[in-house]
Scaffold this motif. Structure first.
Motif, PDB file in Angstrom:
ATOM      1  N   ILE A  13     186.710 -30.698  67.171  1.00  0.00           N
ATOM      2  CA  ILE A  13     186.211 -31.992  66.687  1.00  0.00           C
ATOM      3  C   ILE A  13     186.783 -33.126  67.534  1.00  0.00           C
ATOM      4  CG2 ILE A  13     186.261 -33.605  64.746  1.00  0.00           C
ATOM      5  CD1 ILE A  13     184.306 -31.331  64.371  1.00  0.00           C
ATOM      6  N   TYR A  14     188.084 -33.071  67.826  1.00  0.00           N
ATOM      7  CA  TYR A  14     188.713 -34.115  68.633  1.00  0.00           C
ATOM      8  C   TYR A  14     188.077 -34.227  70.012  1.00  0.00           C
ATOM      9  CZ  TYR A  14     192.506 -34.080  65.187  1.00  0.00           C
ATOM     10  OH  TYR A  14     193.245 -34.150  64.048  1.00  0.00           O
ATOM     11  N   ILE A  15     187.661 -33.106  70.561  1.00  0.00           N
ATOM     12  CA  ILE A  15     187.042 -33.111  71.884  1.00  0.00           C
ATOM     13  C   ILE A  15     185.568 -33.499  71.799  1.00  0.00           C
ATOM     14  CG2 ILE A  15     186.391 -31.648  73.841  1.00  0.00           C
ATOM     15  CD1 ILE A  15     189.341 -32.323  73.769  1.00  0.00           C
ATOM     16  N   MET A  16     184.845 -32.959  70.835  1.00  0.00           N
ATOM     17  CA  MET A  16     183.395 -33.149  70.779  1.00  0.00           C
ATOM     18  C   MET A  16     182.980 -34.524  70.238  1.00  0.00           C
ATOM     19  SD  MET A  16     182.197 -30.616  72.224  1.00  0.00           S
ATOM     20  CE  MET A  16     180.484 -30.905  71.928  1.00  0.00           C
ATOM     21  N   PHE A  17     183.791 -35.143  69.384  1.00  0.00           N
ATOM     22  CA  PHE A  17     183.415 -36.438  68.810  1.00  0.00           C
ATOM     23  C   PHE A  17     183.236 -37.508  69.898  1.00  0.00           C
ATOM     24  CE2 PHE A  17     184.381 -40.515  66.817  1.00  0.00           C
ATOM     25  CZ  PHE A  17     183.374 -40.549  65.873  1.00  0.00           C
ATOM     26  N   PRO A  18     184.211 -37.733  70.784  1.00  0.00           N
ATOM     27  CA  PRO A  18     183.986 -38.740  71.838  1.00  0.00           C
ATOM     28  C   PRO A  18     182.849 -38.370  72.780  1.00  0.00           C
ATOM     29  CG  PRO A  18     186.302 -38.150  71.730  1.00  0.00           C
ATOM     30  CD  PRO A  18     185.574 -37.213  70.826  1.00  0.00           C
ATOM     31  N   ILE A  19     182.708 -37.070  73.075  1.00  0.00           N
ATOM     32  CA  ILE A  19     181.620 -36.648  73.951  1.00  0.00           C
ATOM     33  C   ILE A  19     180.284 -36.911  73.276  1.00  0.00           C
ATOM     34  CG2 ILE A  19     180.520 -34.651  75.033  1.00  0.00           C
ATOM     35  CD1 ILE A  19     183.367 -33.559  75.506  1.00  0.00           C
ATOM     36  N   GLY A  20     180.180 -36.612  71.991  1.00  0.00           N
ATOM     37  CA  GLY A  20     178.946 -36.878  71.257  1.00  0.00           C
ATOM     38  C   GLY A  20     178.615 -38.357  71.198  1.00  0.00           C
ATOM     39  N   ILE A  21     179.614 -39.198  70.955  1.00  0.00           N
ATOM     40  CA  ILE A  21     179.396 -40.651  70.931  1.00  0.00           C
ATOM     41  C   ILE A  21     178.929 -41.135  72.308  1.00  0.00           C
ATOM     42  CG2 ILE A  21     180.559 -42.882  70.701  1.00  0.00           C
ATOM     43  CD1 ILE A  21     180.013 -41.555  68.051  1.00  0.00           C
ATOM     44  N   MET A  22     179.592 -40.668  73.366  1.00  0.00           N
ATOM     45  CA  MET A  22     179.178 -41.086  74.712  1.00  0.00           C
ATOM     46  C   MET A  22     177.776 -40.595  75.033  1.00  0.00           C
ATOM     47  SD  MET A  22     182.588 -40.901  77.094  1.00  0.00           S
ATOM     48  CE  MET A  22     183.072 -39.256  76.626  1.00  0.00           C
ATOM     49  N   TYR A  23     177.435 -39.401  74.595  1.00  0.00           N
ATOM     50  CA  TYR A  23     176.091 -38.881  74.837  1.00  0.00           C
ATOM     51  C   TYR A  23     175.051 -39.703  74.072  1.00  0.00           C
ATOM     52  CZ  TYR A  23     172.079 -35.797  75.003  1.00  0.00           C
ATOM     53  OH  TYR A  23     170.818 -35.304  75.190  1.00  0.00           O
ATOM     54  N   TYR A  24     175.352 -40.017  72.798  1.00  0.00           N
ATOM     55  CA  TYR A  24     174.397 -40.771  71.979  1.00  0.00           C
ATOM     56  C   TYR A  24     174.150 -42.158  72.572  1.00  0.00           C
ATOM     57  CZ  TYR A  24     172.443 -43.373  68.088  1.00  0.00           C
ATOM     58  OH  TYR A  24     171.648 -44.168  67.318  1.00  0.00           O
ATOM     59  N   PHE A  25     175.215 -42.864  72.922  1.00  0.00           N
ATOM     60  CA  PHE A  25     175.051 -44.225  73.435  1.00  0.00           C
ATOM     61  C   PHE A  25     174.724 -44.263  74.923  1.00  0.00           C
ATOM     62  CE2 PHE A  25     177.512 -45.125  69.594  1.00  0.00           C
ATOM     63  CZ  PHE A  25     176.725 -46.113  69.062  1.00  0.00           C
ATOM     64  N   GLY A  26     174.810 -43.136  75.610  1.00  0.00           N
ATOM     65  CA  GLY A  26     174.564 -43.124  77.043  1.00  0.00           C
ATOM     66  C   GLY A  26     173.190 -42.638  77.444  1.00  0.00           C
ATOM     67  N   THR A  27     172.416 -42.109  76.505  1.00  0.00           N
ATOM     68  CA  THR A  27     171.085 -41.602  76.844  1.00  0.00           C
ATOM     69  C   THR A  27     170.020 -42.466  76.200  1.00  0.00           C
ATOM     70  OG1 THR A  27     171.129 -40.093  74.961  1.00  0.00           O
ATOM     71  CG2 THR A  27     171.864 -39.224  77.079  1.00  0.00           C
ATOM     72  N   ASN A  28     168.913 -42.615  76.891  1.00  0.00           N
ATOM     73  CA  ASN A  28     167.734 -43.320  76.380  1.00  0.00           C
ATOM     74  C   ASN A  28     168.047 -44.769  76.005  1.00  0.00           C
ATOM     75  OD1 ASN A  28     165.094 -43.575  75.778  1.00  0.00           O
ATOM     76  ND2 ASN A  28     165.156 -42.476  73.845  1.00  0.00           N
ATOM     77  N   LEU A  29     168.793 -45.432  76.853  1.00  0.00           N
ATOM     78  CA  LEU A  29     169.210 -46.804  76.553  1.00  0.00           C
ATOM     79  C   LEU A  29     168.037 -47.774  76.530  1.00  0.00           C
ATOM     80  CD1 LEU A  29     172.427 -47.043  78.711  1.00  0.00           C
ATOM     81  CD2 LEU A  29     172.254 -46.706  76.258  1.00  0.00           C
ATOM     82  N   ASP A  30     167.060 -47.557  77.394  1.00  0.00           N
ATOM     83  CA  ASP A  30     165.938 -48.492  77.476  1.00  0.00           C
ATOM     84  C   ASP A  30     165.142 -48.529  76.186  1.00  0.00           C
ATOM     85  OD1 ASP A  30     166.595 -49.198  80.033  1.00  0.00           O
ATOM     86  OD2 ASP A  30     165.289 -47.701  80.943  1.00  0.00           O
ATOM     87  N   HIS A  31     165.057 -47.415  75.514  1.00  0.00           N
ATOM     88  CA  HIS A  31     164.271 -47.366  74.278  1.00  0.00           C
ATOM     89  C   HIS A  31     165.111 -47.731  73.051  1.00  0.00           C
ATOM     90  CE1 HIS A  31     161.253 -46.208  71.404  1.00  0.00           C
ATOM     91  NE2 HIS A  31     162.092 -45.363  70.840  1.00  0.00           N
ATOM     92  N   ARG A  32     166.324 -47.253  72.996  1.00  0.00           N
ATOM     93  CA  ARG A  32     167.137 -47.407  71.794  1.00  0.00           C
ATOM     94  C   ARG A  32     167.616 -48.849  71.593  1.00  0.00           C
ATOM     95  NH1 ARG A  32     171.044 -43.344  72.275  1.00  0.00           N
ATOM     96  NH2 ARG A  32     169.494 -41.961  71.390  1.00  0.00           N
ATOM     97  N   PHE A  33     168.065 -49.494  72.646  1.00  0.00           N
ATOM     98  CA  PHE A  33     168.660 -50.823  72.517  1.00  0.00           C
ATOM     99  C   PHE A  33     167.787 -51.895  73.149  1.00  0.00           C
ATOM    100  CE2 PHE A  33     172.267 -47.850  72.619  1.00  0.00           C
ATOM    101  CZ  PHE A  33     172.733 -48.075  71.346  1.00  0.00           C
ATOM    102  N   GLN A  34     166.493 -51.718  73.114  1.00  0.00           N
ATOM    103  CA  GLN A  34     165.584 -52.668  73.747  1.00  0.00           C
ATOM    104  C   GLN A  34     165.288 -53.827  72.799  1.00  0.00           C
ATOM    105  OE1 GLN A  34     161.772 -51.078  74.673  1.00  0.00           O
ATOM    106  NE2 GLN A  34     161.311 -52.693  76.123  1.00  0.00           N
ATOM    107  N   VAL A  35     165.436 -55.031  73.302  1.00  0.00           N
ATOM    108  CA  VAL A  35     165.072 -56.233  72.568  1.00  0.00           C
ATOM    109  C   VAL A  35     163.789 -56.758  73.208  1.00  0.00           C
ATOM    110  CG1 VAL A  35     165.767 -58.569  71.919  1.00  0.00           C
ATOM    111  CG2 VAL A  35     167.474 -56.761  72.086  1.00  0.00           C
ATOM    112  N   PRO A  36     162.691 -56.848  72.453  1.00  0.00           N
ATOM    113  CA  PRO A  36     161.419 -57.276  73.060  1.00  0.00           C
ATOM    114  C   PRO A  36     161.514 -58.696  73.624  1.00  0.00           C
ATOM    115  CG  PRO A  36     161.083 -56.487  70.803  1.00  0.00           C
ATOM    116  CD  PRO A  36     162.555 -56.517  71.049  1.00  0.00           C
TER     117      PRO A  36
END
Length: 92
Positions: A13-36
């Motif tokens: 858990i200690y290893i996978m939690f930061p990796i999961g957070i970085m993966y979630y916020f690091g992929t598909n940025l154009d769609h997820r955090f897009q402000v029209p």
């Protein structure tokens, strides 16, 4: 208490939690955090004039804009000045 399996689970858990957070916020940025309409379109942004004619046209446009604002300001001051003079006459 928990044994080695619990420690392995916690370590995972200690290893996978930061990796999961970085993966979630690091992929598909154009769609997820897009402000029209956050960034202006090229026709809405400033176009820097480089040619002498373009510079002169821009100066003329700015001068006309400044004179129009001055005309409106003088007109407003005249109206306010006339209204203030009317108020002073009424008070006397």
């Amino acid at each position: 208490m928990g044994g080695p399996n619990l420690e392995i689970f916690k370590f995972g858990i200690y290893i996978m939690f930061p990796i999961g957070i970085m993966y979630y916020f690091g992929t598909n940025l154009d769609h997820r955090f897009q402000v029209p309409d956050f960034w202006p379109k090229p026709e809405q942004s400033h176009k820097i004039p480089f040619d002498r004619e373009e510079i002169n046209d821009e100066l003329e446009r700015l001068k006309a804009k400044r004179l129009e604002r001055r005309r409106r300001r003088v007109e407003l001051e005249e109206r306010l000045g006339a209204a203030a003079a009317d108020i002073e006459k009424r008070e006397e």
